[in-house]
Design a protein around this motif. Structure first.
Motif, short mmCIF file in Angstrom:
data_model
loop_
_atom_site.label_atom_id
_atom_site.label_comp_id
_atom_site.label_asym_id
_atom_site.label_seq_id
_atom_site.Cartn_x
_atom_site.Cartn_y
_atom_site.Cartn_z
N TYR A 141 0.96 -1.07 0.05
CA TYR A 141 -0.06 0.04 0.14
C TYR A 141 0.78 1.20 0.12
N THR A 142 0.36 2.41 -0.52
CA THR A 142 1.00 3.75 -0.37
C THR A 142 -0.08 4.84 -0.31
N ARG A 143 0.43 6.12 -0.45
CA ARG A 143 -0.52 7.17 -0.51
C ARG A 143 -1.49 7.28 -1.62
N PRO A 144 -2.71 7.63 -1.73
CA PRO A 144 -3.36 8.28 -0.80
C PRO A 144 -3.93 7.44 0.48
N GLN A 145 -4.20 7.70 1.63
CA GLN A 145 -4.67 6.89 2.66
C GLN A 145 -5.92 6.21 2.43
N GLU A 146 -6.89 6.88 1.66
CA GLU A 146 -8.15 6.27 1.18
C GLU A 146 -8.23 6.43 -0.22
N PHE A 147 -8.53 5.38 -0.92
CA PHE A 147 -8.72 5.17 -2.40
C PHE A 147 -10.05 4.45 -2.57
N GLU A 148 -11.03 5.26 -3.38
CA GLU A 148 -12.39 4.73 -3.31
C GLU A 148 -12.96 4.00 -2.26
N GLY A 149 -12.93 4.52 -1.07
CA GLY A 149 -13.54 4.00 -0.06
C GLY A 149 -12.82 2.91 0.65
N ARG A 150 -11.61 2.57 -0.05
CA ARG A 150 -10.65 1.55 0.55
C ARG A 150 -9.65 2.24 1.46
N THR A 151 -9.24 1.84 2.72
CA THR A 151 -8.15 2.55 3.42
C THR A 151 -6.91 1.59 3.54
N ILE A 152 -5.93 2.18 4.06
CA ILE A 152 -4.75 1.44 4.35
C ILE A 152 -4.76 0.56 5.45
N PRO A 153 -4.61 -0.67 5.82
CA PRO A 153 -4.63 -1.30 7.09
C PRO A 153 -4.00 -0.58 8.08
N ASP A 154 -4.83 -0.12 9.36
CA ASP A 154 -4.15 0.38 10.30
C ASP A 154 -2.67 -0.01 10.87
#
Length: 234
Positions: free
Chosen positions: A182-195
């Motif tokens: 994963y990389t930026r952005p933190q959110e992409f089409e409602g999907r986020t990077i695992p915390d």
């Protein structure tokens, strides 16, 4: 001394191809490795430069002749040449990352690219050719397979990759497929990077990556899981 590659082929114009670009291309220009292409037809003895003949016992297609290939091999990698002699073949042993690392650690390779129905078995035995397969499918010739093999090898040569850790932290290096990235952005089409990946806790991150690698391997490549002596789970 650079890593020496000799490719015996009916189509030398197919090289370096993609190997002349990106990491492999820069390494070639820097003489980290060298590439020699050998036209097999140059070793034919008739005016038509014939390298094949009909198969003994009958059947479709043509077979590359042992005598012509032997002369091409001897002229390129004579007795005493320490480089492994490889034959790209769908019936060869499947190429693995472990074998790629072994080859990259050596002085170079000599690669014979087969065409037609195949190569006379006698030259395979007489010149101790190691048959190598890149997958369970058929190509029009050994050249595309040779390009794949060389790409896998060259990237592991010292100094080719900017980050040496890249060569050890990827699929197949420890018998597992690689974990998700994963990389930026933190959110992409409602999907986020695992915390866990933004927690700053390196031990938790390492454990998550290991668990994800094991999960993906069990789901997609249970054969690898079995080889590692682990139970196959979904």
């Amino acid at each position: 001394m650079s890593f020496r590659v000799s490719v015996l082929t009916l189509y030398p114009e197919m090289f370096p191809g993609a190997l002349g670009l990106s990491l492999a291309g820069r390494a070639l220009a820097d003489d980290t490795w060298s590439l020699e292409t050998v036209q097999i037809r140059d070793y034919a003895t008739d005016r038509h430069r014939t390298v094949d003949d009909t198969p003994a016992g009958g059947g479709a297609g043509m077979v590359m002749r042992a005598d012509i290939l032997a002369k091409a091999i001897d002229g390129t990698a004579p007795e005493g040449d320490p480089r492994p002699r490889l034959l790209m073949s769908p019936r060869g042993r499947p190429l693995t990352q472990a074998r790629v690392r072994e080859l990259a650690a050596g002085p170079g390779v000599t690669i014979l690219c087969g065409r037609f129905e195949g190569v006379d078995q006698r030259v395979i035995e007489a010149r101790a050719l190691e048959e190598v397969s890149i997958g369970d499918y058929i190509l029009s010739g050994g050249e595309p397979a040779a390009l794949v093999l060389l790409d896998a090898i060259v990237r592991l040569l010292p100094g080719v990759m900017g980050n040496e850790a890249s060569g050890t932290q990827e699929s197949f290096e420890d018998g597992l497929l690689e974990h998700p990235h994963y990389t930026r952005p933190q959110e992409f089409e409602g999907r986020t990077i695992p915390d866990v990946l933004t927690s700053g806790n390196h031990a938790r991150i390492a454990a998550w990556r290991r668990a994800e690698a094991e999960r993906l391997t069990a789901e997609r490549r249970p054969d690898l899981t079995a080889l590692r002596g682990q139970p196959v789970t979904k």
